[in-house]
Write an enzyme that holds these catalytic residues in place. Structure first.
Site, PDB file in Angstrom:
ATOM      1  N   GLU A 115       0.572  -1.322  -0.128  1.00 46.77           N
ATOM      2  CA  GLU A 115       0.001   0.073   0.063  1.00 46.77           C
ATOM      3  C   GLU A 115       0.800   1.281  -0.075  1.00 46.77           C
ATOM      4  O   GLU A 115       0.631   2.149  -0.641  1.00 46.77           O
ATOM      5  CB  GLU A 115      -0.936  -0.031   1.242  1.00 46.77           C
ATOM      6  CG  GLU A 115      -1.838  -1.104   1.309  1.00 46.77           C
ATOM      7  CD  GLU A 115      -2.642  -1.196  -0.036  1.00 46.77           C
ATOM      8  OE1 GLU A 115      -2.825  -0.251  -0.554  1.00 46.77           O
ATOM      9  OE2 GLU A 115      -3.157  -2.412  -0.133  1.00 46.77           O
ATOM     10  N   HIS A 118       1.964   2.222  -3.446  1.00 47.29           N
ATOM     11  CA  HIS A 118       0.841   3.093  -4.197  1.00 47.29           C
ATOM     12  C   HIS A 118       1.341   4.658  -3.762  1.00 47.29           C
ATOM     13  O   HIS A 118       1.409   5.376  -4.850  1.00 47.29           O
ATOM     14  CB  HIS A 118      -0.206   2.682  -3.731  1.00 47.29           C
ATOM     15  CG  HIS A 118      -0.939   1.213  -4.406  1.00 47.29           C
ATOM     16  ND1 HIS A 118      -0.794   0.857  -5.770  1.00 47.29           N
ATOM     17  CD2 HIS A 118      -1.590   0.478  -3.841  1.00 47.29           C
ATOM     18  CE1 HIS A 118      -1.158  -0.085  -6.024  1.00 47.29           C
ATOM     19  NE2 HIS A 118      -1.734  -0.433  -4.873  1.00 47.29           N
ATOM     20  N   ASP A 124      -0.759  -1.203  -9.318  1.00 45.22           N
ATOM     21  CA  ASP A 124      -0.972  -2.607  -9.362  1.00 45.22           C
ATOM     22  C   ASP A 124      -0.281  -3.400 -10.364  1.00 45.22           C
ATOM     23  O   ASP A 124      -0.276  -2.993 -11.584  1.00 45.22           O
ATOM     24  CB  ASP A 124      -2.419  -3.110  -8.854  1.00 45.22           C
ATOM     25  CG  ASP A 124      -2.946  -2.805  -7.453  1.00 45.22           C
ATOM     26  OD1 ASP A 124      -2.168  -3.191  -6.576  1.00 45.22           O
ATOM     27  OD2 ASP A 124      -3.802  -2.182  -7.406  1.00 45.22           O
TER      28      ASP A 124
HETATM   29 ZN    ZN Z   1      -2.484  -2.656  -4.798  1.00 46.34          ZN
END
Ligand code: ZN
Length: 191
Positions: A115, A118, A124
Protein backbone atom coordinates in the site's frame (compact mmCIF):
# COMPACT_ATOMS: atom_id res chain seq x y z
CA UNK A 1 -5.95 52.27 -31.52
CA UNK A 2 -7.91 49.92 -29.30
CA UNK A 3 -7.52 47.04 -31.71
CA UNK A 4 -3.77 47.63 -31.87
CA UNK A 5 -3.51 47.36 -28.08
CA UNK A 6 -5.58 44.19 -28.25
CA UNK A 7 -3.22 42.72 -30.80
CA UNK A 8 -0.27 43.60 -28.59
CA UNK A 9 -1.96 41.94 -25.60
CA UNK A 10 -2.65 38.82 -27.61
CA UNK A 11 0.96 38.70 -28.70
CA UNK A 12 2.12 39.18 -25.10
CA UNK A 13 -0.14 36.41 -23.77
CA UNK A 14 0.98 34.06 -26.53
CA UNK A 15 4.62 34.74 -25.72
CA UNK A 16 4.06 34.24 -22.00
CA UNK A 17 2.22 30.98 -22.64
CA UNK A 18 5.02 29.68 -24.79
CA UNK A 19 7.54 30.53 -22.09
CA UNK A 20 5.45 28.67 -19.48
CA UNK A 21 5.23 25.68 -21.79
CA UNK A 22 9.01 25.47 -22.03
CA UNK A 23 9.34 25.76 -18.26
CA UNK A 24 6.86 22.95 -17.58
CA UNK A 25 8.46 20.67 -20.15
CA UNK A 26 11.83 20.97 -18.44
CA UNK A 27 11.25 20.70 -14.67
CA UNK A 28 14.29 21.37 -12.56
CA UNK A 29 15.60 18.22 -10.85
CA UNK A 30 14.18 17.36 -7.44
CA UNK A 31 16.44 17.64 -4.44
CA UNK A 32 18.67 14.67 -3.71
CA UNK A 33 16.64 13.32 -0.80
CA UNK A 34 13.02 13.71 0.24
CA UNK A 35 11.51 13.10 3.63
CA UNK A 36 8.06 11.55 3.74
CA UNK A 37 6.50 11.88 7.18
CA UNK A 38 4.11 9.08 7.99
CA UNK A 39 1.61 9.26 10.83
CA UNK A 40 0.67 6.11 12.75
CA UNK A 41 -1.65 7.65 15.34
CA UNK A 42 -4.59 5.80 13.72
CA UNK A 43 -2.67 2.66 12.77
CA UNK A 44 -3.92 0.57 15.69
CA UNK A 45 -2.08 -2.75 15.87
CA UNK A 46 -0.11 -1.99 12.70
CA UNK A 47 2.34 0.58 14.10
CA UNK A 48 5.35 -1.75 14.18
CA UNK A 49 4.42 -3.15 10.77
CA UNK A 50 4.33 0.40 9.41
CA UNK A 51 7.78 1.09 10.85
CA UNK A 52 9.15 -2.11 9.30
CA UNK A 53 7.67 -1.24 5.92
CA UNK A 54 9.15 2.25 6.12
CA UNK A 55 12.58 0.74 6.78
CA UNK A 56 12.17 -1.57 3.80
CA UNK A 57 11.43 1.37 1.50
CA UNK A 58 14.23 3.47 2.99
CA UNK A 59 16.70 0.66 2.32
CA UNK A 60 15.36 -0.02 -1.17
CA UNK A 61 15.51 3.56 -2.44
CA UNK A 62 18.35 6.05 -2.60
CA UNK A 63 16.52 9.36 -2.34
CA UNK A 64 13.67 8.77 0.12
CA UNK A 65 13.46 8.83 3.90
CA UNK A 66 10.20 7.74 5.44
CA UNK A 67 10.14 9.11 8.98
CA UNK A 68 7.58 8.38 11.69
CA UNK A 69 5.35 11.09 13.08
CA UNK A 70 7.25 14.16 11.91
CA UNK A 71 4.23 15.26 9.91
CA UNK A 72 1.39 13.81 7.88
CA UNK A 73 2.37 13.26 4.27
CA UNK A 74 1.12 9.72 4.75
CA UNK A 75 -1.54 8.74 7.28
CA UNK A 76 -1.92 5.06 8.11
CA UNK A 77 -5.23 3.70 9.35
CA UNK A 78 -6.46 0.38 10.71
CA UNK A 79 -9.87 -0.65 9.41
CA UNK A 80 -11.94 -3.83 9.68
CA UNK A 81 -13.42 -5.42 6.56
CA UNK A 82 -13.66 -4.33 2.95
CA UNK A 83 -10.03 -4.90 2.06
CA UNK A 84 -6.97 -2.74 2.35
CA UNK A 85 -6.52 0.21 0.04
CA UNK A 86 -4.48 3.30 -0.66
CA UNK A 87 -5.55 6.81 -1.55
CA UNK A 88 -2.75 8.72 -3.21
CA UNK A 89 -3.38 12.47 -3.36
CA UNK A 90 -0.05 13.19 -5.04
CA UNK A 91 3.33 11.51 -5.29
CA UNK A 92 4.44 10.79 -1.72
CA UNK A 93 1.20 11.99 -0.15
CA UNK A 94 -1.99 10.20 0.82
CA UNK A 95 -3.60 7.66 3.10
CA UNK A 96 -3.22 3.92 3.59
CA UNK A 97 -5.93 1.73 5.09
CA UNK A 98 -5.01 -1.75 6.37
CA UNK A 99 -7.84 -4.23 6.85
CA UNK A 100 -7.42 -6.30 10.02
CA UNK A 101 -9.44 -9.17 8.49
CA UNK A 102 -7.36 -9.26 5.33
CA UNK A 103 -4.23 -9.13 7.49
CA UNK A 104 -5.30 -12.43 9.11
CA UNK A 105 -5.08 -14.13 5.70
CA UNK A 106 -2.25 -12.24 4.05
CA UNK A 107 1.06 -11.08 5.47
CA UNK A 108 0.42 -7.74 7.22
CA UNK A 109 3.91 -6.52 6.35
CA UNK A 110 3.46 -7.36 2.66
CA UNK A 111 0.12 -5.55 2.64
CA UNK A 112 1.66 -2.50 4.33
CA UNK A 113 4.67 -2.32 1.99
CA UNK A 114 2.38 -2.79 -1.01
CA UNK A 115 0.00 0.00 0.00
CA UNK A 116 2.89 2.37 0.72
CA UNK A 117 4.19 1.44 -2.73
CA UNK A 118 1.06 3.02 -4.20
CA UNK A 119 1.74 6.25 -2.31
CA UNK A 120 5.28 6.15 -3.74
CA UNK A 121 3.94 5.98 -7.29
CA UNK A 122 3.61 2.29 -8.12
CA UNK A 123 0.51 0.79 -9.78
CA UNK A 124 -0.89 -2.68 -9.16
CA UNK A 125 0.62 -5.51 -11.16
CA UNK A 126 -1.53 -8.54 -10.40
CA UNK A 127 0.51 -11.17 -12.24
CA UNK A 128 0.89 -13.72 -9.44
CA UNK A 129 4.66 -13.25 -9.09
CA UNK A 130 5.60 -13.28 -5.40
CA UNK A 131 8.95 -11.67 -6.21
CA UNK A 132 7.03 -8.51 -7.03
CA UNK A 133 5.58 -6.43 -4.22
CA UNK A 134 2.92 -4.90 -6.44
CA UNK A 135 1.55 -8.31 -7.47
CA UNK A 136 -0.29 -8.05 -4.15
CA UNK A 137 -2.89 -10.68 -3.38
CA UNK A 138 -2.54 -12.30 -6.81
CA UNK A 139 0.51 -14.13 -5.42
CA UNK A 140 -1.69 -15.88 -2.87
CA UNK A 141 -1.88 -15.98 0.90
CA UNK A 142 1.34 -18.01 1.08
CA UNK A 143 3.37 -15.15 -0.37
CA UNK A 144 4.86 -13.10 2.46
CA UNK A 145 7.50 -11.17 0.50
CA UNK A 146 7.43 -7.56 1.77
CA UNK A 147 10.29 -6.29 -0.43
CA UNK A 148 9.97 -4.39 -3.71
CA UNK A 149 11.87 -5.93 -6.61
CA UNK A 150 14.91 -4.02 -7.82
CA UNK A 151 12.83 -2.80 -10.76
CA UNK A 152 10.01 -1.61 -8.48
CA UNK A 153 12.48 0.13 -6.16
CA UNK A 154 14.36 1.82 -8.98
CA UNK A 155 11.13 3.06 -10.50
CA UNK A 156 10.26 4.79 -7.20
CA UNK A 157 13.74 6.29 -7.02
CA UNK A 158 13.37 7.58 -10.58
CA UNK A 159 9.93 9.04 -9.89
CA UNK A 160 11.20 11.02 -6.91
CA UNK A 161 14.28 12.11 -8.82
CA UNK A 162 12.06 13.35 -11.62
CA UNK A 163 14.07 11.37 -14.13
CA UNK A 164 11.61 8.64 -15.03
CA UNK A 165 10.59 8.60 -18.67
CA UNK A 166 7.72 6.63 -20.09
CA UNK A 167 4.69 5.42 -18.10
CA UNK A 168 4.21 6.85 -14.63
CA UNK A 169 6.56 9.76 -15.11
CA UNK A 170 6.92 12.19 -12.26
CA UNK A 171 4.16 14.71 -12.76
CA UNK A 172 1.85 12.07 -14.19
CA UNK A 173 1.64 10.34 -10.81
CA UNK A 174 -1.30 12.11 -9.28
CA UNK A 175 -4.48 11.45 -7.36
CA UNK A 176 -5.65 7.85 -7.52
CA UNK A 177 -7.40 5.24 -5.35
CA UNK A 178 -6.06 1.68 -5.28
CA UNK A 179 -8.55 -0.89 -3.90
CA UNK A 180 -6.76 -4.05 -2.76
CA UNK A 181 -9.57 -6.29 -1.55
CA UNK A 182 -7.55 -9.43 -2.30
CA UNK A 183 -9.65 -11.47 -3.44
CA UNK A 184 -12.87 -9.82 -2.48
CA UNK A 185 -15.06 -12.90 -2.12
CA UNK A 186 -12.66 -15.21 -0.29
CA UNK A 187 -12.93 -13.91 3.27
CA UNK A 188 -14.55 -16.74 5.21
CA UNK A 189 -17.27 -15.78 7.68
CA UNK A 190 -15.95 -15.68 11.22
CA UNK A 191 -17.43 -18.26 13.58
ZN1 ZN B 1 -2.53 -2.46 -4.73
Amino acid sequence: MTSRISRLLVAFVATTGATLGVTLANPSPASAAMTICYNTSQAGSFVSVANQAASIWNNATSNLTLTANCGSNLRIYSITGGGSYAVRTSLGNGRVYIDTQQAQQYSPLRIMSHEIGHILGLPDNYNGNCALLMSGGSAGTGCTNPYPSSAEASRVTQLFAGTRVGPERAGDVGSQIFPDSWPATMLAPIG
